[in-house]
Design a protein around this motif. Structure first.
Motif, PDB file in Angstrom:
ATOM      1  N   GLU A 113     -73.795  -8.847  22.282  1.00  0.00           N
ATOM      2  CA  GLU A 113     -74.160  -9.847  21.285  1.00  0.00           C
ATOM      3  C   GLU A 113     -75.618  -9.710  20.884  1.00  0.00           C
ATOM      4  N   LEU A 114     -76.483  -9.435  21.862  1.00  0.00           N
ATOM      5  CA  LEU A 114     -77.900  -9.253  21.565  1.00  0.00           C
ATOM      6  C   LEU A 114     -78.111  -8.120  20.567  1.00  0.00           C
ATOM      7  N   ALA A 115     -77.345  -7.054  20.692  1.00  0.00           N
ATOM      8  CA  ALA A 115     -77.486  -5.913  19.782  1.00  0.00           C
ATOM      9  C   ALA A 115     -77.218  -6.305  18.337  1.00  0.00           C
ATOM     10  N   THR A 116     -76.406  -7.335  18.109  1.00  0.00           N
ATOM     11  CA  THR A 116     -76.131  -7.788  16.741  1.00  0.00           C
ATOM     12  C   THR A 116     -77.248  -8.656  16.186  1.00  0.00           C
ATOM     13  N   LEU A 117     -78.171  -9.081  17.045  1.00  0.00           N
ATOM     14  CA  LEU A 117     -79.273  -9.952  16.637  1.00  0.00           C
ATOM     15  C   LEU A 117     -80.576  -9.185  16.465  1.00  0.00           C
ATOM     16  N   THR A 118     -80.524  -7.866  16.596  1.00  0.00           N
ATOM     17  CA  THR A 118     -81.688  -6.990  16.488  1.00  0.00           C
ATOM     18  C   THR A 118     -81.424  -5.932  15.413  1.00  0.00           C
ATOM     19  N   PRO A 119     -82.451  -5.202  14.977  1.00  0.00           N
ATOM     20  CA  PRO A 119     -82.203  -4.108  14.030  1.00  0.00           C
ATOM     21  C   PRO A 119     -81.299  -3.041  14.658  1.00  0.00           C
ATOM     22  N   LYS A 120     -80.508  -2.369  13.830  1.00  0.00           N
ATOM     23  CA  LYS A 120     -79.706  -1.259  14.325  1.00  0.00           C
ATOM     24  C   LYS A 120     -80.634  -0.136  14.782  1.00  0.00           C
ATOM     25  N   TYR A 121     -80.251   0.500  15.868  1.00  0.00           N
ATOM     26  CA  TYR A 121     -81.062   1.551  16.496  1.00  0.00           C
ATOM     27  C   TYR A 121     -80.354   2.888  16.299  1.00  0.00           C
ATOM     28  N   PHE A 122     -81.083   3.855  15.726  1.00  0.00           N
ATOM     29  CA  PHE A 122     -80.495   5.153  15.399  1.00  0.00           C
ATOM     30  C   PHE A 122     -81.049   6.295  16.259  1.00  0.00           C
TER      31      PHE A 122
END
Length: 332
Positions: A113-122
């Motif tokens: 869920e935290l990953a959806t609240l942060t910028p996408k990481y490439f």
């Protein structure tokens, strides 16, 4: 030539300037020095083909030739390139990269869920800047394609130093931004806003944020959200509040992390407000693309089962301030 208003220092640009005193906001008691910068967006550092300096950075480290600082860059595919700790030469040597790698590949529901609240990481990329290789994180760029980007960087918490920081470091950090940290639990390191009323881009640096207090910070939010535009701003506020509410909900449930010197980033495209007459709320939102995300995770600390009250106090005051701006807007 491009005309930009810069409050604070103009860094690493070919320019000539004029300085005058102007009010930052008609009800704001602060008067700022506004530097009119006409420039060709050149920096002292030579960047590789396909990579340029991000020209709407809200806060954080910017290009500074004297200090050898490298700011955030933009890849020609639209993504951001954020430099990491200068001592890190390989990805897993950097705390923030390790953090993004963990949440980006997590199976745990809290981290997912935290990953959806942060910028996408490439992932990561090394960039040749002048004579050195700079390790960067490649990140989602929320302002890509914006005509008139508005960006607000809000550093969360009264306390921004990690628990193990030296006493001198803790005292130094505690002495900054007292006007807002002690009253609303966050600081404003930087703000870029396209002022619809004056048809000009304004970049506010650290001196602006340090001059704010618990009352004047509301006027800063009004300025950022272009409140004088009236009811057209309401859907932008509503979208930001919904996203901030999801972040607050996550904090209310998680007991894994405490974040220090971490920020909330608010962005939208003010071009949506230039011709909002007759537009539906859905059309305004599609044009404005408002975003609220958590950023900056170099100092993620184990919470040991405790809530992150330090962060959440600031977050809830951000929600309160955006709500106050929205509630004062006229109805359509």
């Amino acid at each position: 030539m491009r005309r930009i208003h810069v409050v604070g220092r103009a860094r690493c640009v070919s320019l000539w300037i004029r300085v005058r005193w102007v009010p930052i906001y008609k009800s704001l008691s602060i008067i700022g020095i506004v530097v009119f910068v006409e420039m060709t967006s050149k920096v002292d550092h030579k960047l590789p083909d396909g990579i340029s300096v991000l020209d709407n950075q809200g806060g954080g480290h910017m290009f500074n030739a004297k200090k050898g600082m490298v700011g955030i860059m933009m890849h020609n595919d639209g993504s951001l390139l954020k430099p990491v700790c200068p001592d890190a030469t390989e990805p897993l040597e950097d705390d923030e990269i390790r953090f993004y790698e963990r949440i980006s590949n997590a199976d745990d529901p809290i981290d997912k869920e935290l990953a959806t609240l942060t910028p996408k990481y490439f992932g990561t990329q090394k960039v040749k800047v002048a004579d050195r290789d700079v390790l960067c994180m490649k990140m989602e760029n929320f302002t890509y394609g914006f005509r008139h980007a508005c960006v607000l960087d809000l550093k969360m918490g009264r306390v921004t130093s990690i628990p193990t920081a030296p006493e001198e470091k803790r005292k130094h950090e505690a002495s900054k931004y007292l006007g807002t940290r002690a009253t609303v639990g966050f600081s404003v390191p930087g703000m870029t806003v396209y002022d619809i009323t004056n048809a000009s881009a304004i970049q506010h640096g650290k001196p602006f944020g340090k001059a704010l207090d618990g009352q004047s910070v509301l006027d800063a939010f009004r300025t950022f959200l272009n409140a004088p535009c009236g009811s057209g701003v309401r859907p932008i506020c509503d979208s930001l509040l919904a996203q901030l509410g999801r972040i607050d909900s996550w904090f209310s449930r998680q007991r894994r992390y405490k974040f220090f010197a971490s920020s909330i980033l608010l962005t939208y495209d003010a071009a949506a407000l230039l011709a909002d007459a007759g537009r539906s709320e859905e059309q305004v939102l599609a044009a404005a693309r408002p975003i609220a995300r958590m950023i900056d995770f170099a100092h993620a600390w184990p919470a040991d089962g405790e809530p992150d009250a330090n962060y959440q106090e600031g977050l809830r005051n951000v929600i309160r301030l955006v709500t106050e701006v929205r509630d004062a807007l006229p109805t359509a």
